[in-house]
Design an enzyme around this catalytic site. Structure first.
Site, PDB file in Angstrom:
ATOM      1  N   ASN A 186     -10.020   0.710   0.434  1.00  0.00           N
ATOM      2  CA  ASN A 186      -9.179   0.569   1.782  1.00  0.00           C
ATOM      3  C   ASN A 186      -9.151   0.840   3.225  1.00  0.00           C
ATOM      4  OD1 ASN A 186      -7.558   0.122  -0.452  1.00  0.00           O
ATOM      5  ND2 ASN A 186      -5.503   1.014  -0.087  1.00  0.00           N
ATOM      6  N   VAL A 187      -9.148  -0.096   3.610  1.00  0.00           N
ATOM      7  CA  VAL A 187      -9.750  -0.338   5.431  1.00  0.00           C
ATOM      8  C   VAL A 187      -8.649   0.124   6.430  1.00  0.00           C
ATOM      9  CG1 VAL A 187     -11.132  -0.699   7.259  1.00  0.00           C
ATOM     10  CG2 VAL A 187     -11.563  -0.885   4.848  1.00  0.00           C
ATOM     11  N   ALA A 188      -7.555   0.807   6.628  1.00  0.00           N
ATOM     12  CA  ALA A 188      -6.901   0.574   8.307  1.00  0.00           C
ATOM     13  C   ALA A 188      -7.207   1.068   9.797  1.00  0.00           C
ATOM     14  CB  ALA A 188      -5.958   1.558   7.265  1.00  0.00           C
ATOM     15  N   SER A 236     -12.275   4.131   5.497  1.00  0.00           N
ATOM     16  CA  SER A 236     -12.579   4.738   7.135  1.00  0.00           C
ATOM     17  C   SER A 236     -13.564   5.629   7.033  1.00  0.00           C
ATOM     18  CB  SER A 236     -11.685   4.052   8.082  1.00  0.00           C
ATOM     19  OG  SER A 236     -10.555   3.023   8.133  1.00  0.00           O
ATOM     20  N   ASP A 257       0.955  -1.113   0.019  1.00  0.00           N
ATOM     21  CA  ASP A 257       0.082  -0.346   0.083  1.00  0.00           C
ATOM     22  C   ASP A 257       0.846   1.721   0.299  1.00  0.00           C
ATOM     23  OD1 ASP A 257      -2.657   1.682   0.239  1.00  0.00           O
ATOM     24  OD2 ASP A 257      -2.200   1.159   2.361  1.00  0.00           O
ATOM     25  N   HIS A 313      -9.591   5.083  -1.330  1.00  0.00           N
ATOM     26  CA  HIS A 313      -8.538   4.688  -0.343  1.00  0.00           C
ATOM     27  C   HIS A 313      -9.611   5.529   0.647  1.00  0.00           C
ATOM     28  CE1 HIS A 313      -4.289   3.665  -2.015  1.00  0.00           C
ATOM     29  NE2 HIS A 313      -5.359   3.596  -3.004  1.00  0.00           N
ATOM     30  N   GLY A 314      -9.623   5.409   2.145  1.00  0.00           N
ATOM     31  CA  GLY A 314     -10.064   6.156   3.028  1.00  0.00           C
ATOM     32  C   GLY A 314     -11.157   5.855   3.256  1.00  0.00           C
ATOM     33  N   HIS A 366      -7.447  10.242   4.349  1.00  0.00           N
ATOM     34  CA  HIS A 366      -7.007   9.432   4.727  1.00  0.00           C
ATOM     35  C   HIS A 366      -7.215   9.513   6.263  1.00  0.00           C
ATOM     36  CE1 HIS A 366      -5.199   7.922   0.940  1.00  0.00           C
ATOM     37  NE2 HIS A 366      -5.118   7.557   1.431  1.00  0.00           N
TER      38      HIS A 366
END
Length: 290
Positions: free
Chosen positions: A226-228, A207, A78, A204-205, A174
């Protein structure tokens, strides 16, 4: 990752790409995906590799766990920016690398992406790039339309580079959004991007974007999310709750709780984005040779 996202693109669903920095997150995510008959992408970035998720240790763990389940599991670098890190991951056997040239001038981003695509494809590795710029929620970059992806420019970019998936900026960012805020996504822009490009698109982002936004983004053409931050929070909150209930709880039990918390989070998430039951294991198609 290419085969996973090509199927998602063809059948119009989203695939979760979860940043995972230890065995508890990886195992929780992969087991959740298996129970949901869903593909999953495990990923981590250069910063996470330096702090904790060392690729030399994570790669064999992820490979071993992936080989135990019947659903497809991809491993993605990533936000790769350093050429040596990207090539190391390609040579190690990552199934995808993301080159993030979104902060570079357009021509430089395009030319470097094309070079990385050429190198990766020769090794059977696919490539994700970013055009426009998905910034930081804390700086309210999600509201800056100057950072959003231009569909016409994106068409030339994809054609020139041969990239397999494109991360687009349409109103997410993010990190954690200010308390109480849900980002406003530019779905008209997303629809135009999908109609022009016809390739897997990446959000992206993911979350904090909200369930309604996620469902609509998938319906309009997003195939990888994308999940962080939310995944880390799921693990942390599970442990904090357990400690509040029993301060004497030991570290082993906390690790188990973190894994179970991630597992539940992933199972709920894949149902929202539509990847649940895309890979049902059919025992009738198996021939056992004695």
């Amino acid at each position: 990752m290419k085969s996973i996202l090509d199927d998602a693109n063809k059948h119009q669903y989203g695939v979760m790409a979860m940043n995972s920095i230890n065995i508890e997150m990886v195992r929780g995510g992969i087991l959740a995906a298996a129970e949901e008959n869903s593909p999953i992408i495990i990923q981590f970035g250069p910063g996470q590799m330096k702090k904790h998720a060392h690729k030399e240790e994570m790669f064999p763990v992820i490979k071993e766990l992936a080989e135990r389940v019947h659903v497809p599991v991809a491993l993605n670098l990533d936000h790769g920016m350093d050429f040596s890190v990207i090539t190391d991951c390609i040579n190690m056997g990552f199934t995808n690398v993301m080159f993030d040239g979104s902060s570079l001038p357009y021509d430089e981003n395009m030319k470097k992406t094309e070079i990385i695509c050429s190198l990766a494809h020769s090794k059977g590795c696919s490539v994700e790039a970013e055009l426009g710029h998905v910034g930081q929620a804390a700086q309210e970059d999600d509201s800056d339309e100057n950072l959003y992806t231009d569909p016409k420019i994106a068409q030339d970019f994809v054609k020139y580079t041969g990239v397999d998936a494109l991360a687009v900026a349409i109103g997410t960012a993010h990190g954690n959004y200010p308390k109480g805020k849900t980002p406003k996504l530019d779905f008209d822009r997303l629809k135009e991007l999908k109609e022009i490009l016809q390739i897997p698109l990446v959000l992206h982002g993911g979350s904090g974007s909200g369930e309604e936004n996620l469902r609509k983004a998938v319906a309009y053409g997003i195939n990888k999310i994308n999940v962080a931050t939310d995944a880390f929070s799921a693990a942390k909150n599970g442990m904090v709750k357990a400690l509040d209930q029993d301060p004497s709880i030991d570290y082993l039990e906390l690790c188990v709780i973190a894994e179970e918390s991630v597992k539940k989070f992933v199972k709920d998430y894949v149902q929202i984005i539509g990847s649940s039951n895309r890979y049902v294991f059919n025992t009738e198609n198996i021939t056992i040779h004695e």
